[in-house]
Design an enzyme around this catalytic site. Sequence first.
Site, mmCIF file in Angstrom:
data_model
loop_
_atom_site.group_PDB
_atom_site.id
_atom_site.type_symbol
_atom_site.label_atom_id
_atom_site.label_comp_id
_atom_site.label_asym_id
_atom_site.label_seq_id
_atom_site.Cartn_x
_atom_site.Cartn_y
_atom_site.Cartn_z
ATOM 1 N N GLU A 118 -0.099 -4.726 -3.460
ATOM 2 C CA GLU A 118 -1.501 -4.847 -3.844
ATOM 3 C C GLU A 118 -1.822 -6.328 -3.945
ATOM 4 O O GLU A 118 -0.975 -7.116 -4.356
ATOM 5 C CB GLU A 118 -1.787 -4.192 -5.209
ATOM 6 C CG GLU A 118 -1.672 -2.699 -5.218
ATOM 7 C CD GLU A 118 -0.302 -2.222 -5.695
ATOM 8 O OE1 GLU A 118 0.493 -3.061 -6.155
ATOM 9 O OE2 GLU A 118 -0.033 -1.016 -5.587
ATOM 10 N N TYR A 130 -0.648 -11.886 4.557
ATOM 11 C CA TYR A 130 -0.122 -10.528 4.715
ATOM 12 C C TYR A 130 -0.536 -9.944 6.071
ATOM 13 O O TYR A 130 0.269 -9.312 6.741
ATOM 14 C CB TYR A 130 -0.592 -9.625 3.574
ATOM 15 C CG TYR A 130 -0.151 -10.116 2.203
ATOM 16 C CD1 TYR A 130 1.074 -10.731 2.012
ATOM 17 C CD2 TYR A 130 -0.963 -9.962 1.091
ATOM 18 C CE1 TYR A 130 1.474 -11.189 0.765
ATOM 19 C CE2 TYR A 130 -0.572 -10.403 -0.162
ATOM 20 C CZ TYR A 130 0.645 -11.022 -0.316
ATOM 21 O OH TYR A 130 1.033 -11.462 -1.551
#
Length: 167
Positions: A118, A130
């Site tokens: 998260e 990411y």
Amino acid sequence: MEHPAANLPDLPDAVTFRSMRLEDIPAICAIEQEAFTTPWTAGAFQNELTSNQFAHYLVMVHGSEIAGYGGMWLIMEEAHVTNIAVKKEFRGQKLGERLLRELMRSAGFLGAVRMTLEVRASNYIAQKLYEKMGFYSVGVRRGYYTDNREDAIIMWVDLQRQKRTPR
């Protein structure tokens, strides 16, 4: 002002990785304080290292100094990144990417085929990293962060697909 780590040669190649140890916790907590608004406590890390059978934590070392760390829980074929951070003076040197790449490699070595994490909805720099590493957004956890009720973006990566994709 020159970056404190600007004179260090090729930092991504000059670091090593090892498992986190109990004696690393004070240095890890100092990085947590720099990086997060709700940092984990020393007790939380001690519990992870001594009592959580699913936990795997790495430290990234430059010389004798801890430059960053990352952790994950490995459950069945899934790795869940719990935290990842680079010490302030080492930021901007692509060490977050190096650290995440090592976490992904370790997760794959330990049998994970997928990895999730998260990230704060406002943390565009982390989201960009990411995505560069193959993670994709699958949803939102509304009000996930306790300090300001900010949403979390849920991201996943297929580790087996990443192994086949040359970088």
